[in-house]
Design an enzyme around this catalytic site. Structure first.
Site, short mmCIF file in Angstrom:
data_model
loop_
_atom_site.label_atom_id
_atom_site.label_comp_id
_atom_site.label_asym_id
_atom_site.label_seq_id
_atom_site.Cartn_x
_atom_site.Cartn_y
_atom_site.Cartn_z
N GLY A 40 0.85 -1.19 0.00
CA GLY A 40 0.00 0.00 0.00
C GLY A 40 0.88 1.23 0.00
O GLY A 40 1.94 1.26 0.63
N LEU A 43 -1.29 7.29 2.52
CA LEU A 43 -0.59 8.10 3.52
C LEU A 43 0.24 7.23 4.44
O LEU A 43 1.41 7.51 4.69
CB LEU A 43 -1.60 8.89 4.35
CG LEU A 43 -2.19 10.11 3.67
CD1 LEU A 43 -3.14 10.82 4.62
CD2 LEU A 43 -1.11 11.06 3.22
N GLY A 45 1.22 3.94 4.09
CA GLY A 45 2.23 3.12 3.41
C GLY A 45 3.38 3.95 2.87
O GLY A 45 4.55 3.63 3.09
N HIS A 266 -20.89 8.47 6.11
CA HIS A 266 -20.63 9.91 6.07
C HIS A 266 -21.92 10.65 5.73
O HIS A 266 -22.61 10.29 4.78
CB HIS A 266 -19.56 10.21 5.03
CG HIS A 266 -18.98 11.58 5.14
ND1 HIS A 266 -19.70 12.70 4.82
CD2 HIS A 266 -17.77 12.01 5.56
CE1 HIS A 266 -18.93 13.76 5.04
NE2 HIS A 266 -17.76 13.38 5.48
N SER A 284 -17.19 17.35 1.29
CA SER A 284 -16.43 17.46 2.53
C SER A 284 -17.29 17.91 3.72
O SER A 284 -18.16 18.77 3.60
CB SER A 284 -15.30 18.45 2.35
OG SER A 284 -14.75 18.77 3.62
N ARG A 330 -20.23 12.59 12.76
CA ARG A 330 -20.76 11.99 11.54
C ARG A 330 -21.86 10.96 11.79
O ARG A 330 -22.88 10.95 11.10
CB ARG A 330 -19.63 11.32 10.78
CG ARG A 330 -18.69 12.34 10.21
CD ARG A 330 -17.52 11.71 9.53
NE ARG A 330 -16.72 12.76 8.91
CZ ARG A 330 -15.56 12.57 8.34
NH1 ARG A 330 -15.05 11.36 8.29
NH2 ARG A 330 -14.91 13.57 7.78
N ARG A 435 -15.18 7.61 13.70
CA ARG A 435 -14.01 8.47 13.51
C ARG A 435 -14.45 9.92 13.36
O ARG A 435 -15.42 10.20 12.66
CB ARG A 435 -13.23 8.04 12.29
CG ARG A 435 -12.03 8.92 12.01
CD ARG A 435 -11.21 8.41 10.85
NE ARG A 435 -11.90 8.45 9.59
CZ ARG A 435 -12.14 9.57 8.90
NH1 ARG A 435 -11.78 10.74 9.37
NH2 ARG A 435 -12.77 9.51 7.74
N LEU A 441 -6.49 11.24 8.14
CA LEU A 441 -5.20 11.65 7.59
C LEU A 441 -4.17 11.67 8.71
O LEU A 441 -3.03 11.24 8.55
CB LEU A 441 -5.32 13.04 6.95
CG LEU A 441 -6.33 13.16 5.81
CD1 LEU A 441 -6.32 14.57 5.25
CD2 LEU A 441 -6.01 12.17 4.71
#
Lengths: 637, 250, 222
Positions: A40, A43, A45, A266, A284, A330, A435, A441
């Site tokens: 992977g 971010l 990996g 989401h 977003s 969320r 989350r 990120l």
């Protein structure tokens, strides 16, 4: 299955520092003698591969895309959290830690989350040093915005392309190491099997997607940063290629799979428009800073939104959660939207949608400011729907977005298979049952840049420095398994295409294990999925051969694993007799429809152990201790 | 809507390719272009024919995977849009649509519409980074950056590495891609220490990969799904000439 | 000097040469046109100018050699870059649509090659005076009469006018490109730079065209 989380002792603020000191180191001259495999290149990996190569390890990195820069981390829009407190609004490492544990509805591991909050500040420093163009204020300093589930502004962003910019930063660091010859990069390379030799992860079996060639790769450690499994739902905001195969293959080789039923829906995605729909597009969460969510007060109100006066609009998030309002987390915002639609107050042709309205903020701030903040998102919305969000409210509906569950890892990010480390979304550790926005990120980069480079040396230091052979019987066996499976797909020669099966599976999972779940539905799914799976293995149609670029064949392998994994997910959802975060069991709710946790019986991570294709997997528990954040009912009212 | 597609079919890198025609009988204006191809592919697969291979992944216009020239324009007729975000409402019932892969020596075709864009990665390897190891970076707010520069750097950094610039250029030049990365880093203080080496090495690699030269027609800018400005090419030219003639770099 | 060789061999270095030599040639064209326009002042002014040019043979030859050198480099590097461009796309598109490229920019090679042929003819016609006995019979400074004799033929005038239009097109793309290639670039001025090529190209082309037109219409006579 023994689950030792290896949480260091001592006060929570000191655990990580003390642990780093206690971990064994590998002498700089010896590092190059260790081969490390990274699967992977998102971010987690890319940042891990780059950092380990900088340290001197001999790294190989694999991605199924044509370039490491395309991993799906790139699609994250809104931002990345860090406890910098640059705004002076009362943020701190402890507050980020607290918000994350609470946001995760008390189903994450405290020590891991605290470490995440600690290193969050280093991430921003590292990324800025790499040249990531975060948004700035006129004085030249970094700007922040606020995100759901927090009352401080701690989110750093780069327009609506934060994930892209962070990934490009990590990608560039990775490419630098590739150029220096310290990382061997394999693109269009998909991991098909994990090889476990003598009880340790020893390597992987890989298919070159361009030529179909199968190869063996050995390493002293295998790091999997292979993302989440949201595509088990078929329709999700994940990239088309995102899959569970690597994680599921590891599970079948003995890695525990934790909390597979923790999936995040989401709240702000563009609603489905037709049967041909191939994926869902996220808008977003940052839009909720200035957009107000509402549904008509009256059932079946089909008037145009501008014709509905304020008195007949229900700004339900502001009504139900006055202190967080539109910035409720969320899971809560998604469920509230579902409630409105179930109530017959949904908008759009399908009735599956609510409004996200910018009328008031355009009036307050001017169109220009809104354009500056969200221009690219508005543009994207207009392209997809042919509606202008400056003039009429966006229509949004919840969609599968992120999966908190994943392979179980200890504090060192090592799975139950020694030598197999799991990073980023692929592991389960930091987000509990839900989350918070802008935390994915953060976790990916924390794991890759800062956590695994330290913990890996603790594991490698005890290993012999001789290279690992690929001609052992375990490698042979794993390779044969992989090739046999591919041949099997081709030789079924049935009638239904792989996408048809995937859609059918997705529908079962969405209906039975989606935003709201109940016992009867889950039991139904657990009987439906094996039947579908059986049909899959009898009636699949794959054209072409395995020794060429064959996109149908690639998908067949992924869908075959989703077919098994989906069942595991439903089993997990069935066994968790409580509602928490993204997991909402209709049997367990308060009188006003909020999630009702059962801390007495379920304050644990459920870890599943594979017991064979026909046997029911075993459910183990890692008890979660809350010593620093008091277990309490989550309230955003 | 009904459509007639003319698609480049090529079995393998060395095989001879040709344009093949297909009828799409039922496309909806709300479909994305790739969803329209999905429907056709389902049809082909069902009939036992090899589906059309094309690169795609995120389908929200950011990963840069999708790469097809639609009616002579990379990513199709809509300004600032990738093929995955292009919707069929841009076309008319009964249209003929030509679909071809990126055409460049540096982007060899692997199959049908899929090309190998490894050349872009190798250009980044040559210098498209800031050499800073993980750990030990100073506090992020120690480097104030004028908002204007930061915004401009962001505009350049918005590149998704799809290669539409190369496909659009009659010379298959990669100047827009390379200049976007050179400019992104040259505009920021973090990029200054390696500024001269970076531009020299990246341009050198770009030439080695066999991309053509820029003839200032700005087709790249018109085709770029992220609308990256050709002004960055001028900036790179200046950086390159400055580095060649006025720096101490050999 | 390895860096120098490397720079010249690079795509940007090659373009630098084309841009700089192009700019030099534009300078010559401006000077040439300014001289030629003396036709509207009168026979003597033009003769004086022609004579003046030859007063310092050393300078004249230096300029001539410089001009030829620039032209050779301009053409040579263009050919080199162009071959590389062709090689960069071995397989073309079945269908290609242009969005931004101007006609002028797409015909640079064509206009350039036509201009080359035109320049050879132009030199034979007025400098070496081998194409027309009547012109050959004149003295070296009788430029005024040369022009009138030369442009009294409609075919020759037409050829000159066509060549001049092509020159204008060539310059309209070329001059603006110089700024881009040299990296002279600032959002405040970019519009100006992009307009300067077409503007200067048009002015120069019109300037040259006035001469055959003036002769043909009898505005300038013996």
């Amino acid at each position: 299955m023994k689950l030792d989380a290896k949480i260091p002792s001592g006060p929570i603020e000191e655990k990580w520092n003390n642990h780093k000191f206690d971990l064994k180191l590998v002498n700089p001259a010896n590092k190059r003698k260790y081969d490390v495999i990274v699967v992977g290149s998102g971010l987690a990996g890319a940042s891990a591969a780059a950092t380990l190569a900088e340290l001197g390890y001999n790294v190989s990195c694999f991605c199924f895309q044509d370039s490491p820069r395309r991993a799906h981390s790139i699609a994250a829009q809104g931002g990345i959290n860090a406890a910098k407190n640059y705004q002076g609004d009362g943020d701190s490492v402890h507050r980020l830690f607290y918000d994350t544990v609470k946001g995760g509805d008390f189903r994450s591991r405290e020590a891991n989350v605290h470490r995440l909050a600690e290193v969050s500040v280093n991430i921003i420093d590292q990324c800025v040093a790499q040249g990531v163009p975060f948004a700035r204020e006129y004085g030249g300093l970094l700007d922040n915005r606020s995100f759901g589930g927090a009352q401080v502004s701690r989110t750093f962003y780069a327009k609506g392309q934060t994930g892209q910019q962070l990934l490009i930063g990590a990608y560039q660091a990775l490419e630098r190491q590739i150029g220096l010859g310290r990382v061997k990069m394999y693109t269009r390379a998909e991991m098909l099997e994990l090889v476990v030799d003598n009880g340790r992860a020893a390597g992987i079996i890989v298919r070159d997607l361009a030529t179909g060639e199968i190869t063996r790769h050995a390493g002293h450690a295998v790091l999997m940063a292979t993302g989440g499994y949201g595509n088990v739902f078929y329709l999700s905001t994940n990239a088309k290629g995102s899959n569970v195969t690597a994680a599921y293959r590891a599970y079948k080789k003995g890695a525990g799979f934790a909390n597979p039923c923790f999936t995040q829906i989401h709240p702000t995605c563009i609603p489905v428009s037709g049967d041909y729909q191939s994926k869902l597009t996220l808008m977003s969460e940052s839009l909720r800073n200035d957009g107000r969510v509402w549904a008509p007060k009256n059932k079946g109100d089909k008037r145009a939104p501008s014709q509905i006066p304020d008195a007949e609009r229900d700004y339900y998030l502001e009504r139900k959660y006055p202190s967080y309002g539109n910035l409720a987390p969320r899971d809560i915002a998604s469920r509230a939207a579902k409630e409105a639609c179930d109530d017959g107050r949904g908008v759009g042709d399908t009735g599956l949608g609510v409004y996200l309205d910018f009328r008031d903020s355009i009036k307050r701030l001017g169109k220009h400011t809104i354009q500056e903040r969200y221009g690219n998102l508005f543009h994207m919305y207009q392209k997809i729907t042919a509606e202008n969000p400056y003039e009429m409210p966006m229509r949004i509906f919840p969609a599968v977005h992120y999966t908190m569950g994943g392979l179980w890892v200890d504090y060192n990010l090592m799975s139950t298979i020694p030598g197999l480390f799991v990073l980023g979304e692929a592991n389960f550790s930091d987000h509990g049952a839900n989350r918070l926005g802008a935390s994915a990120l953060m976790q990916g980069l924390a794991d890759g840049y800062f956590v695994v480079p330290s913990t890996l040396s603790g594991y490698l230091a005890d290993l012999p420095r001789t290279s690992i052979a690929t001609d052992t019987s375990e490698f042979k066996k794993a390779e044969t398994e992989a090739t046999d499976r591919l041949n099997q797909f081709i030789n079924i020669k049935g009638k239904k295409t792989v996408d048809t099966f995937h859609r059918e599976l997705g529908k079962i999972i969405w209906d039975r294990c989606g935003m709201a779940r109940n016992k009867a539905g889950l039991e139904k799914a657990i009987s439906q999925i094996p039947a579908l799976r059986e049909e899959f293995w009898k009636n699949l149609k794959i054209n072409g051969t395995g020794s060429e670029l064959n996109q149908e064949l690639e998908r067949a392998g992924r869908v075959a694993d989703f077919m098994e994994f989906g069942e595991l997910m439903c089993r997990d959802a069935l066994a968790r007799e409580e509602s928490c975060g993204g997991h909402f069991r209709e049997e367990h709710q308060t009188e006003d429809g909020e999630a009702k946790r059962d801390d007495e019986n379920f304050a644990h991570a459920a870890v599943w152990e594979y017991k064979g294709d026909t046997a029911i997997p075993a459910r183990h528990k890692e008890q979660l201790e809350f010593e620093n954040v008091k277990l309490a009912t989550r309230s955003y009212k | 809507m009904k459509l007639k597609l003319h698609v480049w079919r090529q079995k393998s890198p060395k095989a001879q390719g040709k344009m093949t025609s297909y009828d799409v009988k039922q496309a909806s204006p709300d479909m994305s272009f790739l969803e329209m191809l999905d429907v056709l592919n389902e049809d082909l697969a069902q009939k036992g024919e090899d589906p059309i291979a094309f690169d795609h992944d995120c389908r929200e216009g950011i990963c840069g995977s999708c790469s097809m020239v639609i009616n002579g324009q990379p990513h199709g007729p809509e300004q600032g849009t990738t093929a995955c975000q292009l919707h069929m409402r841009k076309f008319k019932d009964g249209d003929d649509i030509f679909i071809e892969p990126w055409r460049a020596k540096a982007f060899p075709v692997l199959k049908d519409l899929i090309v190998d864009r490894g050349a872009f990665d190798r250009i980044i390897q040559a210098g498209g980074f800031v050499s800073v190891n993980t750990g030990g970076a100073q506090d992020a707010n120690c480097i104030p950056i004028p908002k204007h520069n930061a915004d401009l750097a962001m505009d350049a950094a918005a590149c998704i590495g799809c290669g539409a610039c190369v496909a659009a250029c009659k010379n298959s030049s990669a100047m827009l891609f390379v200049s976007a990365k050179v400019s992104h880093l040259a505009l920021l203080p973090q990029g200054q220490p390696e500024k001269t080496r970076r531009v020299l090495n990246m341009v050198n690699q770009m030439d080695k990969e066999g991309f053509g030269n820029c003839t200032n027609q700005y087709e790249c800018e018109a085709a770029c799904p992220k609308e990256i400005s050709a002004n960055f090419i001028a900036k790179m030219n200046r950086e390159y000439l400055g580095a060649s003639f006025f720096s101490q770099e050999e | 000097m390895s860096w120098f060789k490397r720079t010249l061999n690079s795509s940007i270095g090659g373009k630098l040469i084309v841009a700089v030599t192009g700019l030099g040639l534009v300078g010559f064209i401006i000077a040439h046109l300014s001289g030629n326009l003396l036709i509207f002042v009168g026979r003597e002014a033009l003769a004086e100018y022609a004579e003046g040019l030859r007063k310092f043979p050393a300078i004249l030859w230096a300029l001539r050699i410089g001009l030829v050198g620039m032209a050779v480099a301009h053409i040579g590097f263009t050919i080199k870059l162009n071959l590389a461009n062709k090689a960069a796309r071995p397989v073309g598109y079945a269908k290609k649509t242009y969005r931004r490229a101007t006609l002028a920019s797409r015909t640079m090679v064509l206009s350039g090659l036509t201009l080359l042929a035109y320049i050879v003819y132009h030199l034979l016609h007025f400098t070496w005076r081998t194409t027309d006995a009547e012109i050959a019979a004149l003295g070296p400074y009788e430029v005024y009469d040369m022009l009138i004799i030369g442009f009294s033929s409609p075919a020759i005038s037409a050829f000159y006018i066509i060549a001049t239009v092509l020159l204008g097109m060539h310059l309209s793309h070329g001059i603006s490109s110089v700024f881009q290639t040299l990296g002279i670039n600032n959002p405040k001025y970019n519009k100006l730079f992009r307009c300067l090529g077409p503007a200067l190209g048009t002015v120069l082309a019109l300037g040259f065209i006035t001469i055959p037109v003036a002769v043909m219409t009898g505005f300038v006579t013996r």
